[in-house]
Design an enzyme around this catalytic site. Structure first.
Site, short mmCIF file in Angstrom:
data_model
loop_
_atom_site.label_atom_id
_atom_site.label_comp_id
_atom_site.label_asym_id
_atom_site.label_seq_id
_atom_site.Cartn_x
_atom_site.Cartn_y
_atom_site.Cartn_z
N GLY A 199 0.84 -1.20 0.00
CA GLY A 199 0.00 0.00 0.00
C GLY A 199 0.86 1.23 0.00
CD GLU A 257 -5.89 -11.58 15.61
OE1 GLU A 257 -6.67 -12.55 15.75
OE2 GLU A 257 -6.21 -10.40 15.87
CG ASP A 279 -6.21 4.04 4.99
OD1 ASP A 279 -6.89 4.60 4.11
OD2 ASP A 279 -5.27 3.26 4.73
#
Length: 542
Positions: free
Chosen positions: A19, A92, A137
């Protein structure tokens, strides 16, 4: 490829995503023998070195704070390390598909399934906001749905905190995906819980419609539409339409709160599936999935009981205008010029008793100005001087505004060269030769600010002071020691429709201030978000 070992513990196995802010890897925790997700923070190349270093430091600080979140709908953060001159966030690992991947492969989701996902993400956001963390976001790429139906919100890499710095660099520059950035954040580069809720609405819109609410060919076209146009028409939303409409309000003051959105999502999650209209365009890949089956376990994807709304000090900036200054598409920047500034109204005097009854008067002419500062400025009025920002200022003001520190015990953003004077306990700022007014009044604290505004509404409509009255909103706000906002419109003595927003905030057990903002109705939309900057800037000094 050679598997890198990060911080002597996390061995990178597979690259699972990239990203604008970095890369995410599936990694193996060699100490605990478990799979984890590791995000490498890679600042955009266009940032200056000082800004890149600031981003690295801020990411580490914010990720550590976000690690406090313990919620089933939030990806847990295990560790933050620094290796190879980059910060890395250890999270995680959830074996899942993102909502973005689901839309691309399966087509749009059904309204009920979208609502169940929305409930889970809303619960995650409420937990984050209660902890003082903003995500900034929220988008389909960052919403993961596991095979067992668990929905989690991930990638708090852009997260920030209420009370912290409002912008990454200068005014108007933000980071994020333009299709899912709230209008006020695209315009001003600052965030509060309401910006996350707009992004949630855009994410759910994309899930059920198959494309975002402002689907354009370029980032700049998207941002231009976001600043001036309504969302694209909804064709598949069905029972989701009310909550999507409420979350995608351009004016953050009119946007649904989390508490208001939750029952609408629950209703949509249990609504019967609508009939499929054969005339509707198919989803991506040519397949209509209005009644797509949920994956195993997804029928149980409901948000757990939500925490109470957070008591947050929203970080909302200013600067709404009528043209868009386009900058770097990677920066996702929209900076609107200051065309007009909305003004505020304050109460003229202390009210001795709560009024009762009364309806709107039909007379087109009010007997007197209902609020302070609305008449012509007195000869003793003086221009507001431009002064340097105070130490500790959390954000920059838009051009043409300055910081005003008042003897009445407050500091606030005010337009340079507007006329300044006092009326009893009210500080007035008025545009020279214009109708716009900002005012601040000190008063005793109110036990219930919402009831106070309701009483004022009955009094002023009952005595004919607000002909042609129209209420927009009276609602509580979590600010200082409690507050409420009253937004409304009416006709002035000249028959012109006016619009105002008035915030009553208890700043202590015995003291309150009313911050008010007035403009003509025609100019309200281009002026309204200045009120957000004013409210954001307001600070008691005594």
């Amino acid at each position: 490829m050679r598997q890198l070992l990060i911080a002597g513990r996390y061995r990178l196995v597979d690259l699972v995503g990239t990203g604008g802010m970095g890369r995410v890897w599936r990694a193996r925790d060699e100490m605990l023998h478990r799979d984890v997700a590791v995000k490498e923070i890679v600042p955009p190349a266009w940032l200056a070195e000082a800004e890149r270093e600031d981003l690295r430091r801020r990411t580490l600080r914010e990720a550590r704070t976000a690690a406090r979140l313990n919620h089933p709908n939030v990806v847990r953060i295990y560790d933050v390390v620094h290796d190879r001159e980059s910060p890395w966030i250890v999270m995680e690992y959830v074996s899942s598909r993102s909502v973005e991947q689901m839309i691309a492969s399966d087509g749009p989701l059904s309204p009920a399934r979208t609502a169940r996902i929305g409930l889970a993400v809303l619960a995650a956001l409420r937990a984050a906001h209660s902890a003082g963390v903003l995500h900034r976001d929220v988008k389909p790429h960052n919403v993961l749905v596991a095979a067992d139906g668990r929905v989690v919100l991930t990638d708090f890499g852009l997260a920030t905190f209420t009370g912290g710095d409002a912008a990454m660099t200068g005014p108007g520059m933000i980071l994020g995906s333009p299709h899912f950035v709230a209008p006020e954040r695209a315009r001003d580069g600052v965030s509060d819980p309401r910006t996350d809720l707009w992004s949630l609405g855009a994410t759910l819109y994309a899930a059920v419609e198959g494309q975002p609410p402002y689907a354009r060919d370029s980032a700049m076209a998207t941002l231009s539409a976001l600043a001036t146009e309504p969302p694209d028409p909804m064709r598949r939303a069905g029972p989701l339409r009310p909550v999507l409409t409420g979350l995608l309000q351009r004016d953050p003051w009119r946007r649904l709160t989390a508490a208001e959105a939750e029952p609408l999502l629950r209703a949509a999650a249990t609504a019967p599936p609508p009939a499929v209209d054969a005339r509707r365009p198919p989803g991506p890949g040519g397949t209509s999935t209005e009644t797509d089956p949920a994956p195993p376990g997804s029928a149980d994807v409901h948000a757990p009981p939500s925490p109470p709304p957070a008591r947050l000090e929203p970080l909302v900036g200013a600067g709404r205008g009528r043209r868009v200054a386009l900058g770097s598409a990677m920066a996702v920047l929209v900076l609107l010029s200051t065309v007009g500034v909305g003004l505020a109204l304050a109460d003229r005097r202390e009210r001795q008793a709560e009024p009762s009854g009364g309806g709107a008067a039909a007379s087109p002419t009010a007997p007197a100005a209902p609020f302070a500062c609305a008449d012509a400025s007195p000869p003793a009025a003086r221009p507001v001087p431009s002064v340097p920002p105070p130490s500790g200022a959390r954000f920059r003001l838009v051009p043409g505004w300055t910081w005003h520190t008042d003897p009445a015990g407050f500091r606030i953003a005010a337009p340079v060269d507007w006329l300044l004077w006092t009326e009893d306990t009210v500080t007035c700022f008025r545009e020279p030769g214009g109708a716009r007014v900002l005012s601040v009044e000190a008063s005793a604290a109110r036990a219930d600010p919402t009831l106070w505004w309701q009483a004022e509404e009955r009094r002023l409509t009952g005595d004919g002071s607000l002909p042609g009255y129209h209420r927009v909103d009276i609602s509580a706000m979590d600010i200082f020691d409690g507050g409420a906002v009253w937004e409304c419109g009416w006709l002035n003595a000249a028959g012109e429709r006016m619009h105002t927003a008035r915030l009553l905030a208890n700043t202590s057990a015995d003291r309150a201030y009313t911050v008010s903002w007035l403009t003509k109705e025609f100019d309200w939309q281009v002026n309204a978000t200045y009120f957000a900057m004013i409210r954001q800037s307001f600070t008691p000094t005594t």
